[in-house]
Design an enzyme around this catalytic site. Structure first.
Site: not given
Ligand code: NAD
Length: 396
Positions: A140, A235
């Site tokens: 990430a 998201y």
């Protein structure tokens, strides 16, 4: 040096070596308490191995199945009296625990998106491990320098097509406010896909496969998130969602590649929303997590990263289990989060939350505790007034 937490927005700029070690040990103890995971990986490469889901994957592979692990991450080591990042101290603790258990552990600290780090990993695997049984892709990152073009892509967490207004919480102060996020430009969408999409995962598997380092029957898995509709604009339907679509397409291509070659499988696992360094940076999502934690703890179904990954390995990937694929071919361990009764309860609480009632309507206290734990603070048995040696090499 006496180390205290210094929270700046959604990051803590300090990390506690002994606390991080205790946090890693808690996760090791959990995996051991669940018993050995049969037929698990003997060798594992974990990309993003120092924190969050990647660290949990490394711990589960090593302490659940006795895997020899190579971890890749991008952390700041200690320098000139400056503290290292939490992921560094976690990895120091992991190396120490692995050594005590007689388990091989090696780590490469550097940019996993680069050709140079891929090459270093390949050399290390050739020298020490041989073909790899499990490759976990758990990076990430806010940016990626493309190894072929040199372009620096920066990811953004924005809606697509129209602006999005919703509640959010300053998790440090517990203040609820309304936030409006403007839609991403086409360039921002492309950049986010370049950073968090599947191209780099494919590059890793291609490089390993071309070097003959993917073992027969190998598994490669990357982690995904879907979540409830309330977070979809920022998201699932936002820039990060586009990147995850790309990851899903990569999974299909990789799976075909591994199967054509007569070995292996590649897939996505959809995991639960949890407090990690990556998720705390997403607007709106931390408020959802604070509500979710409250509901899931009340119902006795709360899990952290280690419980999630141990369950994935023990019930679906190995141990005689089989993957419970959804209609789109993804493994799901977000099943408890997405349960109808859990989501109904979240939906009821969401519109009611204000700064005044957040402490009672949500588990913001649990969120804050978990957040500090990511940096080694608030662990039982640690004397936070005792001086710490910050200058720890990986194999301290
Ligand atoms: P995290 O921030 O805890 O971990 C990120 C890891 O990536 C760290 O080990 C970091 O060192 C490494 N990293 C970052 N940039 C790097 C680079 N350039 N080179 C090498 N290593 C690098 O994040 P996380 O929340 O565990 O996320 C991991 C994956 O899980 C992501 O794909 C994320 O979307 C997914 N996921 C997270 C959640 C959640 O709620 N946290 C839920 C479902 C899925």
């Amino acid at each position: 040096m006496i180390i205290k937490p210094k929270v700046r927005g959604f990051v803590c700029v300090t990390a506690h070596p002994a606390g991080c070690a205790a946090h890693v040990q808690e996760q090791i103890d959990y995996v051991k308490s669940k018993g050995a995971i049969a037929d698990g990986p003997k060798t594992a490469l974990i990309l993003g191995a120092s924190t969050g889901y990647g660290l949990a994957s490394r711990i589960t592979a090593a302490f659940g199945s006795g895997a020899r692990t190579l971890g890749v991450f991008f952390e700041r080591p200690p320098e000139d009296g400056r503290l290292a990042t939490a992921g560094w101290y976690n990895s120091v603790a992991f190396h120490r625990a692995a050594k005590q258990a007689g388990l091989y552990a090696r780590s490469i600290n550097g940019d996993a998106f680069s050709d140079a780090i891929k090459q270093q990993a390949i050399e290390a695997i050739k020298a020490d491990l041989g073909p790899i049984d499990l490759i976990v892709y758990s990076l990430a990152s806010p940016r990626r320098t493309h190894p072929k073009t040199g372009t620096v892509h920066k990811s953004v967490l924005k809606p697509i097509g129209q602006s999005y207004t919703n509640k959010t919480v300053d998790t440090d102060k517990g203040v609820v406010s309304e936030i409006t996020i403007e839609p991403a430009t086409d360039e921002e969408i492309t950049d986010t896909v370049a950073v968090m999409g599947g191209e780099d995962w494919e590059m890793w598997i291609e490089a390993l496969d071309d070097a003959g380092l993917v073992a027969p029957g190998a598994t490669t898995v990357a982690y995904d998130y879907i979540g409830p509709e309330v977070t979809w604009p920022v998201y699932h339907h936002g820039t990060i969602g586009r990147a995850k679509n790309s990851l899903r397409e990569s999974a299909k291509r990789l799976d075909a590649r591994l199967k054509i070659n007569g070995y292996g499988r590649a897939f996505i696992s959809v995991n639960k929303a949890l407090v990690t360094q990556a998720s705390s940076a997403i607007p709106v999502v931390p408020l959802y997590i604070a509500i979710l934690y409250k509901i899931m703890k009340e119902k006795g179904v709360h899990e952290g990263t280690i419980e999630q990954i141990q369950r994935l390995f023990a019930t679906q990937l190995y141990n005689g289990g089989s993957i419970d694929f959804d209609s789109e071919g993804r493994a799901r361990i977000d099943d408890l989060e997405m349960r109808t009764d859990v989501q109904k309860a979240v939906k009821e609480i969401w519109p009611q939350v204000t700064t005044e009632n957040i402490a009672t309507l949500t588990d913001i206290a649990g969120y804050q505790t978990e957040f500090l734990k990511l940096f080694g603070f608030g662990l039982p048995g640690i004397d936070y007034d005792a001086a710490q040696e910050p200058n720890l090499p990986l194999d301290a």
